[in-house]
Structure formats: C-alpha cells, structure tokens
Scaffold this active site. Structure first.
Site, PDB file in Angstrom:
ATOM      1  N   THR A  59      -6.329   3.385 -38.971  1.00 12.26           N
ATOM      2  CA  THR A  59      -5.553   1.658 -39.293  1.00 12.26           C
ATOM      3  C   THR A  59      -5.841   0.693 -38.290  1.00 12.26           C
ATOM      4  O   THR A  59      -5.296   0.656 -37.392  1.00 12.26           O
ATOM      5  CB  THR A  59      -4.363   1.259 -39.810  1.00 12.26           C
ATOM      6  N   ARG A 100      -4.707   5.592 -55.245  1.00 15.16           N
ATOM      7  CA  ARG A 100      -3.055   5.604 -54.739  1.00 15.16           C
ATOM      8  C   ARG A 100      -3.407   4.253 -53.449  1.00 15.16           C
ATOM      9  O   ARG A 100      -5.071   3.667 -53.190  1.00 15.16           O
ATOM     10  CB  ARG A 100      -3.115   6.859 -52.820  1.00 15.16           C
ATOM     11  N   VAL A 101      -2.373   3.859 -53.570  1.00 11.24           N
ATOM     12  CA  VAL A 101      -2.913   2.269 -52.935  1.00 11.24           C
ATOM     13  C   VAL A 101      -1.594   1.704 -51.770  1.00 11.24           C
ATOM     14  O   VAL A 101      -1.082   2.651 -51.938  1.00 11.24           O
ATOM     15  CB  VAL A 101      -2.052   0.835 -54.400  1.00 11.24           C
ATOM     16  N   ASP A 159      -0.266   0.425 -47.519  1.00 16.24           N
ATOM     17  CA  ASP A 159       0.251  -0.710 -47.621  1.00 16.24           C
ATOM     18  C   ASP A 159      -0.325  -0.996 -46.672  1.00 16.24           C
ATOM     19  O   ASP A 159       0.114  -2.878 -47.106  1.00 16.24           O
ATOM     20  CB  ASP A 159       1.454  -0.087 -46.365  1.00 16.24           C
ATOM     21  N   ILE A 186       2.077   6.344 -42.338  1.00 16.97           N
ATOM     22  CA  ILE A 186       1.908   6.804 -43.587  1.00 16.97           C
ATOM     23  C   ILE A 186       2.096   5.816 -44.072  1.00 16.97           C
ATOM     24  O   ILE A 186       3.587   5.003 -44.561  1.00 16.97           O
ATOM     25  CB  ILE A 186       3.337   8.057 -43.931  1.00 16.97           C
ATOM     26  N   GLY A 187       2.003   5.071 -45.263  1.00 17.31           N
ATOM     27  CA  GLY A 187       1.827   3.759 -45.570  1.00 17.31           C
ATOM     28  C   GLY A 187       2.609   3.674 -46.517  1.00 17.31           C
ATOM     29  O   GLY A 187       3.763   3.594 -47.024  1.00 17.31           O
TER      30      GLY A 187
HETATM   31  N1  ASP Z   1      -1.299   2.619 -43.600  1.00 12.26           N
HETATM   32  C1  ASP Z   1      -2.215   3.723 -44.135  1.00 12.26           C
HETATM   33  C2  ASP Z   1      -1.981   4.365 -44.954  1.00 12.26           C
HETATM   34  O1  ASP Z   1      -1.074   4.827 -45.924  1.00 12.26           O
HETATM   35  C3  ASP Z   1      -2.324   4.185 -43.036  1.00 12.26           C
HETATM   36  C4  ASP Z   1      -2.867   3.800 -41.407  1.00 12.26           C
HETATM   37  O2  ASP Z   1      -2.091   3.042 -40.778  1.00 12.26           O
HETATM   38  O3  ASP Z   1      -3.406   4.628 -41.484  1.00 12.26           O
HETATM   39  O4  ASP Z   1      -3.196   3.760 -46.146  1.00 12.26           O
END
Ligand code: ASP
Length: 317
Positions: free
Chosen positions: A180, A208-209, A211, A231-232
């Site tokens: 991200t 799935r939503v 963060d 991990i969101g």
């Molecule tokens: N936080 C993002 C998600 O879970 C993934 C990421 O940070 O790469 O959608």
C-alpha cells in the site's frame, strides 16, 4: 516565496518482511526518493498539504512496483478492487472510495469527494462517480501481479497477503509483505494532510473492506497526520491512525504517541506500520512488521527506512 513553516513530508510504499535482493532495495529507494523530491519541491513552491498529498499518491499509484493504482494486487476472484482516502487536517474532512475498479488513480476520486456532501463511496457508487467525472476506463493489471495470483491459486490461496513490492525475484515468496502507499505532508502555512491508497491485501474475498479508506488507516487533524500499512484487520483493531492522532491532539508528543501506540500494537501481536507528522514538524515512523518502506524530507535532507530492520518499534527525527 516566504515560508511561515518549514514544510515536512513522509511517504510509504508498504510494510512487510524482507526486501530480498539489493536490486529490489535500490529500485524501491529510487522510486521513493523521486516522489519525495518532486512533492517536496511542490511544497516549497506553495502547494497546500492536500495538493502535495494527492500528487504524491498519484505518482506512487502510477508506479507498478507498489500495490496501489497500476500494479494493484488481485483479489481471490482475480479482479482488482482499489481503495483510497484523503484527509485534510485543516478542514478536518475525510473522503474516500472503497473497492473501485477500472480507474487509474483512485486518489483523484477521493480528492473530488472532499467537497461533496457524501464523502465515502463504495464500489457501485464510486463507479458511478468515475463515470460522472468522465474518467476513462483503465486496466491496472500488471503481468507480475497476474503471475502472483496464478501461483497463489495453484497453492490454494495460502498466503495471508500479496507481496510488498512487485519484483520478479519476490514471486517465490509471494507473502513477503504488503505494498500500500501513503503520503503525509505539512505545508508552508503549517497545515497537515494524509492520503492512503491500496489494492488491498491481495487474494481477499469479494467485498472485504480495507483500512486504507477508513480513519483507522488514514487520519489527520490540525495537530497530526498518519497513514498506515500492513494487515488491514490489525490496523482496524488498533484504530491506529486515529489513535496516534488523538493522542497528539490530547497533548502527547508525536514520539510518545507513536511509542505508546506501537508498544500496544506489538503486545497485541499486530502486523502493521505507519508514517506520521505533527504540526511542530516532528517526523516519525513505526512498524511491528520486519520492514517499512518509507522515505521523508525534513527540510534539509532526504532519508529513508529501507534498511531499518532492528527491533525498535519506532523511529523519528
Ligand atoms: N492495509 C492494506 C489492507 O489491508 C494492505 C497494505 O497495507 O498493503 O488493505
């Protein structure tokens, strides 16, 4: 132009486990430093924090190395659905899109929604908005992400997340991390903004939503701004971005707020990272994961966290 405040800038391209070959590291460094230099010069020439954040997000979304815009990871059904948000600390407004497909730059829609009465749109609504804005249809798929998905499909989707950056040598260990992107800026008039954009964690179930389009993953006030990665679900459980910003707003220094929030996240066995700025110009970054791909400009020089693999949970300057 006379600066009231020395602008500050920090960006990230995800967090995860090791970056493998040096080639990957140098290429990521070049990509991040190019964005830092261009966006920092915009801040010096008077761009607002929001404008700088949008430009930084656009550049990172357009870089296929990162998991946002072009180069986004595929979901379990082989489709790309992206999420992005923008928070302007000065106006205190959050806006974003969730699970949008077929656009080049999700951050453009988040920016447009800043002045709309309905500020967070999900899949169908964001597609309608893209049509109204006459944004041309765009396929964000890259060969590497497709190969990564095919390999995961053969392995029956065992990885918890997709690779942190799209590098051929990373495909052997495709759960190497996340990718991200995020940008936090303090402009010459002392205003803050934060933006985050993602293709999600990769291989997730439909609907799935992330963060990244929630205040848990992206938040700013006139006191501080934070963009998260990792991990969101872990970021949401900690409500990390808002937690850090509220602590600063209530009187903690940015360093203390980061230390305390990352200690708690670590105790709770979360897998995440964040970048942060406060209105006094303090810059900070933190991770419970192995690596955080972040770079910053402190007004004098560019620095990055690419080789920061120690056990400390936070860094600052
Ligand atoms: N936080 C993002 C998600 O879970 C993934 C990421 O940070 O790469 O959608």
């Amino acid at each position: 132009m006379e600066l009231q405040v020395q602008p500050k800038l920090i960006i990230h391209g995800g967090a995860g486990s090791s970056l493998h070959g040096k080639g990957g590291l140098e290429a990521v460094r070049r990509s991040l430093h190019t964005v830092i230099e261009e966006v920092y010069s915009l801040l010096l020439s008077g761009a607002t924090a929001s404008e700088a954040v949008v430009q930084g997000c656009l550049m990172l979304e357009d870089n296929p190395r990162f998991n946002a815009g072009t180069g986004s990871v595929l979901q379990s059904d082989g489709q790309i659905r992206m999420s992005a948000s923008l928070m302007d600390g000065a106006s205190g407004r959050f806006s974003g899109v969730i699970n949008i497909s077929r656009v080049k730059n999700p951050i453009d829609l988040a920016q447009f929604l800043q002045s709309s009465p309905d500020r967070v749109l999900s899949d169908f609504g964001s597609a309608e908005l893209a049509r109204e804005m006459q944004i041309p249809s765009y396929n964000a798929l890259t060969d590497l992400r497709l190969q990564e998905w095919i390999q995961e499909r053969q392995d029956n989707f065992k990885s918890t997340m997709a690779g942190v950056v799209a590098e051929p040598e990373l495909l052997e260990t495709s759960n190497a991390g996340r990718g991200t992107i995020g940008v936090v800026a303090l402009d010459a008039s002392g205003k803050l903004a934060a933006g985050t954009s993602t293709g999600g964690k990769g291989f997730e179930r439909i609907g799935r939503v992330s963060d990244s389009a929630m205040p848990a993953g992206n938040y700013a006030t006139s006191n501080a701004g934070v963009s998260c990665t990792g991990i969101g679900e872990d970021i949401i459980d900690e409500c990390l971005a808002a937690r850090i910003v509220v602590r600063v707003t209530d009187g903690m220094s940015l360093k203390e707020a980061m230390q305390r929030s990352f200690r708690e996240a670590n105790e709770n066995k979360r897998d995440l990272g964040a970048i942060a700025l406060d209105a006094s110009g303090a810059i900070a970054w933190g991770k419970t994961s192995e690596i955080l791909l972040a770079a910053y400009h402190d007004g004098e020089k560019v620095g990055d966290t690419l080789e920061w693999t120690g056990n400390e949970l936070i860094g600052y300057c």
